[in-house]
Design a protein around this motif. Structure first.
Motif, mmCIF file in Angstrom:
data_model
loop_
_atom_site.group_PDB
_atom_site.id
_atom_site.type_symbol
_atom_site.label_atom_id
_atom_site.label_comp_id
_atom_site.label_asym_id
_atom_site.label_seq_id
_atom_site.Cartn_x
_atom_site.Cartn_y
_atom_site.Cartn_z
ATOM 1 N N PHE A 12 1.181 -1.646 0.254
ATOM 2 C CA PHE A 12 0.093 0.198 0.098
ATOM 3 C C PHE A 12 0.720 1.113 -0.264
ATOM 4 O O PHE A 12 2.501 1.242 0.360
ATOM 5 C CB PHE A 12 -0.912 -0.458 1.105
ATOM 6 C CG PHE A 12 -0.504 -0.208 2.847
ATOM 7 C CD1 PHE A 12 -0.109 -1.206 3.227
ATOM 8 C CD2 PHE A 12 0.328 1.335 3.938
ATOM 9 C CE1 PHE A 12 0.565 -1.603 3.934
ATOM 10 C CE2 PHE A 12 0.895 0.935 4.663
ATOM 11 C CZ PHE A 12 1.274 -0.299 5.118
ATOM 12 N N LEU A 13 -0.091 2.113 -0.343
ATOM 13 C CA LEU A 13 1.358 3.824 -0.056
ATOM 14 C C LEU A 13 0.094 4.753 0.935
ATOM 15 O O LEU A 13 -0.610 3.902 1.220
ATOM 16 C CB LEU A 13 0.472 4.906 -1.410
ATOM 17 C CG LEU A 13 1.144 4.198 -3.075
ATOM 18 C CD1 LEU A 13 0.800 4.654 -3.370
ATOM 19 C CD2 LEU A 13 2.212 4.547 -2.387
ATOM 20 N N VAL A 14 1.600 5.132 1.601
ATOM 21 C CA VAL A 14 0.541 5.418 2.602
ATOM 22 C C VAL A 14 0.737 6.956 2.194
ATOM 23 O O VAL A 14 1.643 7.400 1.383
ATOM 24 C CB VAL A 14 2.001 5.414 3.569
ATOM 25 C CG1 VAL A 14 1.251 4.557 4.731
ATOM 26 C CG2 VAL A 14 3.212 6.092 3.761
ATOM 27 N N HIS A 15 0.613 8.767 2.819
ATOM 28 C CA HIS A 15 0.564 9.618 2.552
ATOM 29 C C HIS A 15 0.294 10.370 3.130
ATOM 30 O O HIS A 15 -0.585 10.735 4.129
ATOM 31 C CB HIS A 15 -1.237 10.112 1.437
ATOM 32 C CG HIS A 15 -1.170 10.930 0.530
ATOM 33 N ND1 HIS A 15 -2.040 11.245 0.233
ATOM 34 C CD2 HIS A 15 0.208 11.954 0.188
ATOM 35 C CE1 HIS A 15 -1.409 13.206 -0.450
ATOM 36 N NE2 HIS A 15 0.681 12.902 -0.293
ATOM 37 N N TYR A 16 1.135 11.336 3.300
ATOM 38 C CA TYR A 16 0.991 12.714 5.061
ATOM 39 C C TYR A 16 1.348 13.583 3.935
ATOM 40 O O TYR A 16 1.690 14.069 3.504
ATOM 41 C CB TYR A 16 2.524 12.442 5.882
ATOM 42 C CG TYR A 16 2.790 10.995 6.422
ATOM 43 C CD1 TYR A 16 1.529 10.459 6.465
ATOM 44 C CD2 TYR A 16 3.722 10.250 5.260
ATOM 45 C CE1 TYR A 16 1.998 9.285 7.961
ATOM 46 C CE2 TYR A 16 3.569 8.739 5.911
ATOM 47 C CZ TYR A 16 3.268 8.300 7.520
ATOM 48 O OH TYR A 16 2.812 7.074 7.550
ATOM 49 N N GLU A 17 0.063 14.479 4.408
ATOM 50 C CA GLU A 17 0.335 16.213 4.498
ATOM 51 C C GLU A 17 -0.210 16.978 5.415
ATOM 52 O O GLU A 17 -0.962 16.282 6.172
ATOM 53 C CB GLU A 17 -0.798 15.995 2.874
ATOM 54 C CG GLU A 17 -0.388 17.156 1.385
ATOM 55 C CD GLU A 17 -1.222 17.274 0.523
ATOM 56 O OE1 GLU A 17 -2.102 16.646 0.481
ATOM 57 O OE2 GLU A 17 -1.132 18.374 0.101
ATOM 58 N N ILE A 18 0.164 18.031 5.715
ATOM 59 C CA ILE A 18 -0.303 19.063 6.605
ATOM 60 C C ILE A 18 -2.075 18.733 6.174
ATOM 61 O O ILE A 18 -2.295 19.560 5.086
ATOM 62 C CB ILE A 18 -0.082 20.529 6.072
ATOM 63 C CG1 ILE A 18 1.554 20.951 6.087
ATOM 64 C CG2 ILE A 18 -0.500 21.316 7.704
ATOM 65 C CD1 ILE A 18 2.137 20.481 8.240
ATOM 66 N N GLY A 19 -2.792 19.084 7.201
ATOM 67 C CA GLY A 19 -4.540 18.879 6.965
ATOM 68 C C GLY A 19 -4.826 17.356 6.357
ATOM 69 O O GLY A 19 -6.641 16.771 6.767
ATOM 70 N N HIS A 20 -3.796 16.898 6.037
ATOM 71 C CA HIS A 20 -4.749 15.446 6.175
ATOM 72 C C HIS A 20 -3.675 14.583 7.363
ATOM 73 O O HIS A 20 -3.316 14.885 8.497
ATOM 74 C CB HIS A 20 -4.447 14.025 5.142
ATOM 75 C CG HIS A 20 -4.655 15.318 3.955
ATOM 76 N ND1 HIS A 20 -6.313 14.866 3.449
ATOM 77 C CD2 HIS A 20 -4.172 16.940 3.247
ATOM 78 C CE1 HIS A 20 -6.700 15.963 2.478
ATOM 79 N NE2 HIS A 20 -5.752 16.583 2.263
ATOM 80 N N ASP A 21 -3.630 13.013 6.961
ATOM 81 C CA ASP A 21 -2.478 12.790 7.674
ATOM 82 C C ASP A 21 -1.112 12.910 7.870
ATOM 83 O O ASP A 21 -0.820 13.628 7.219
ATOM 84 C CB ASP A 21 -2.090 10.746 7.061
ATOM 85 C CG ASP A 21 -3.130 10.221 7.622
ATOM 86 O OD1 ASP A 21 -5.302 10.400 8.541
ATOM 87 O OD2 ASP A 21 -3.543 8.792 6.801
ATOM 88 N N LEU A 22 -1.136 12.923 9.209
ATOM 89 C CA LEU A 22 0.412 13.945 9.654
ATOM 90 C C LEU A 22 1.567 12.390 9.830
ATOM 91 O O LEU A 22 2.503 13.193 9.189
ATOM 92 C CB LEU A 22 0.530 15.056 11.016
ATOM 93 C CG LEU A 22 -0.440 16.409 10.756
ATOM 94 C CD1 LEU A 22 -0.405 16.807 11.995
ATOM 95 C CD2 LEU A 22 -0.131 17.048 9.293
ATOM 96 N N GLY A 23 1.010 12.051 10.078
ATOM 97 C CA GLY A 23 2.151 10.898 10.846
ATOM 98 C C GLY A 23 1.784 9.560 11.591
ATOM 99 O O GLY A 23 0.188 9.168 11.376
ATOM 100 N N LEU A 24 2.228 9.291 12.120
ATOM 101 C CA LEU A 24 1.953 7.091 12.085
ATOM 102 C C LEU A 24 2.266 7.124 14.138
ATOM 103 O O LEU A 24 2.870 7.078 14.105
ATOM 104 C CB LEU A 24 1.799 6.284 11.029
ATOM 105 C CG LEU A 24 1.257 5.033 10.981
ATOM 106 C CD1 LEU A 24 -0.461 5.647 10.923
ATOM 107 C CD2 LEU A 24 1.851 4.447 9.926
ATOM 108 N N ASP A 25 1.294 6.371 14.413
ATOM 109 C CA ASP A 25 2.104 6.196 15.936
ATOM 110 C C ASP A 25 2.794 5.671 16.213
ATOM 111 O O ASP A 25 2.337 4.610 14.922
ATOM 112 C CB ASP A 25 0.514 6.468 16.437
ATOM 113 C CG ASP A 25 0.649 5.554 17.896
ATOM 114 O OD1 ASP A 25 1.609 6.186 18.477
ATOM 115 O OD2 ASP A 25 0.094 4.929 18.745
ATOM 116 N N MET A 26 3.692 4.947 17.286
ATOM 117 C CA MET A 26 4.567 4.000 17.481
ATOM 118 C C MET A 26 4.033 1.796 16.996
ATOM 119 O O MET A 26 2.564 2.467 17.799
ATOM 120 C CB MET A 26 4.888 3.945 18.852
ATOM 121 C CG MET A 26 5.873 4.961 18.719
ATOM 122 S SD MET A 26 7.624 3.895 18.231
ATOM 123 C CE MET A 26 8.159 4.911 17.475
#
Ligand SMILES: O=C(O)CCC(=O)C(=O)O
Ligand SMILES: [Fe+2]
Length: 487
Positions: free
Chosen positions: A342-356
């Motif tokens: 899969f692709l992950v996608h981060y951008e201000i206003g959407h997902d910013l990061g991913l928890d541990m």
């Protein structure tokens, strides 16, 4: 260890040929001699079958069902198998499984007394499918007797293939008296429902490719042909891995050890990265349904669901397998049998990061495709099952075109992006033989001897995080050991 078979190419190498494999060679040879490679005279649902030259083995895993349960142990006697062959089987005509399915048959040491295990490759919705895409054993015997259905009382290859076709043709008939009519009806209903959603998934894929039209046909052509154009890859990677016959020393020399257990290497070119990003954007604009990769990503995309499963299969076999064998021999040994890509996608206003978390993956390959970004590092802590899972090891800065590889049970998390956009291609690789092996099953979660590092705490999973979710469960009560869940 006995003499080691050659396991990488899919051909049996300098093996001491034991009893089961000889019989398997003989049977395959006689099938192909009698019916030719197009299997003339055989039921049309058998679309293809390996030849005797294509029997594969695995040097470390041996099925041991002696206690009635399925166990796999490290194999000191590789000549005893298990042996694997490939086939393509078509599901029941006029049903929602009326399509070709790629399968792998795994023959145990005492075949043909016991049947081949079956694994269906790729994604399949079916109610009687277990972990590793293996149909429940009862599928061989709708009457539930566990007796072979051929007249010799053994499981010849045709018996195994027929059972797979049956599995993909109609709901099972259960042994007389084992289910009430109501239960049987309910099972039949669920069978139909799963088959219908499987067909729907395929329809979406074909709609995208045929009606909407892919943006980059080359990706789909590679998915079909399994030929990976070298221009998509970093030149060193192509030389060492794709054209290098899996030379483990050369692979180890190519990678950079970012910290213990996590390695990075140059992988893909901008041409490839841009194509994948553009294809994903094109799909998202098509209005076709999008299922997200997991509960933690609201903006990602599953590549298998847009028709690129074959591309990821090719990457898994030709790129990820040799690298994994060189870096993580225990977890991989000779094979991968599934992936979630899969692709992950981060951008201000959407997902910013991913928890541990840890991944539901044996080996994870995480490739940065673009675009431009600031922040968004990957914080890497320790490995679940080892001491210090919550001690900081490294903060990795993603570089476009580079891939990071680590065990799925290595705890990691994506730091918040502060500017731009980051897209990564993630491939979770599964080896179900490893998951059934005693080394995997006997992994435990050691008690912590030192306080955890703050960067390694997870609000999703850790009770001692200041903002822990109510469902947080770590550290576990002693009985809760969850290796195959995200932690
Ligand atoms: O964003 C990343 O680099 C990591 C993503 C990740 O760990 C995951 O999706 O499981
Ligand atoms: Fe992850």
């Amino acid at each position: 260890m006995g003499e080691s078979p050659s396991v990488t190419s899919g051909k049996v190498g300098p093996l001491k040929v034991g009893r089961p494999v000889e019989a398997l060679f003989d049977e395959l040879r006689s099938i192909h001699q009698k019916h030719g490679d197009d299997l003339k005279g055989w039921p049309a649902y058998v679309r293809s079958l390996s030849t005797a030259d294509e029997i594969r083995t695995c040097e470390y895993a041996l099925f041991d069902d002696t206690d009635g349960k399925t166990a796999v142990q490290i194999n000191d006697e590789p000549e005893e198998g298990p042996w694997e062959i490939d086939a393509v089987i078509r599901g029941g005509e006029g049903t929602n499984y009326d399509r070709d399915f790629r399968i792998v048959l795994t023959f145990p040491g005492d075949w043909p007394k016991r049947p081949a295990r079956v694994r269906i490759k790729g994604i399949l919705h079916h109610i009687l499918l277990m972990d590793g895409n293996e149909p429940m054993p009862v599928f061989y015997h709708p009457q539930g007797t566990y007796a072979p259905s051929n007249t010799e009382g053994t499981y010849d290859i045709m018996t195994c293939l027929k059972a797979v076709h049956g599995f993909l043709s109609a709901p099972l008939k259960w042994p007389e008296g084992s289910m009430s009519p109501l239960q049987e009806r309910e099972i039949a209903r669920q069978w139909e429902e799963a088959a219908a959603s499987d067909a729907e998934r395929h329809e979406i894929i074909s709609k995208y490719r045929n009606d909407v039209g892919a943006k980059h046909n080359a990706l789909f052509e590679a998915a079909d042909s399994k030929v990976l154009p070298r221009a998509w890859f970093d030149a060193e990677f192509a030389r060492v891995v794709l054209d290098g016959e899996g030379d483990a020393d050369a692979i180890r020399a190519m990678v950079k050890e970012e910290c213990t257990g996590a390695y990075s290497f140059p992988f893909v070119t901008k041409e490839f990265s841009d194509m994948v990003i553009e294809e994903a954007e094109h799909y998202q604009q098509s209005g076709l349904p999008v299922r997200r990769p997991n509960s933690m990503n609201a903006y990602g995309l599953i590549l298998n669901e847009i028709g690129l499963e074959g591309l990821m299969d090719a990457l898994q076999q030709q790129a990820f397998l040799p690298v994994s064998r060189a870096l993580f021999p225990a977890e991989v040994a000779c094979r991968f049998d599934a992936h979630h890509s899969f692709l992950v996608h981060y951008e201000i206003g959407h997902d910013l990061g991913l928890d541990m978390h840890t991944d539901d993956s044996d080996i994870t390959f995480n490739t940065c495709l673009g675009k431009e970004f600031e922040g968004a590092g990957l914080t890497i802590c320790g490995v679940m099952g080892e001491e210090g899972m919550r001690k900081l090891r490294h903060v990795y800065s993603h570089v476009v075109g580079r891939c990071l590889v680590h065990l799925g049970r290595h705890r990691h998390g994506a730091d918040d992006i502060t500017k731009g956009e980051r897209l990564n291609l993630i491939c979770w690789n599964h080896n179900y033989l490893w998951r059934k092996s005693s080394p995997y099953k006997t992994l435990t979660l050691p008690d912590e001897t030192e306080p955890p590092d703050a960067q390694c705490l997870s609000f999703t999973h850790d009770r001692d995080h200041p903002n822990a979710k109510p469902s947080a469960w770590y550290p576990p009560k002693r009985s809760e050991v969850r290796f195959d869940k995200r932690v």
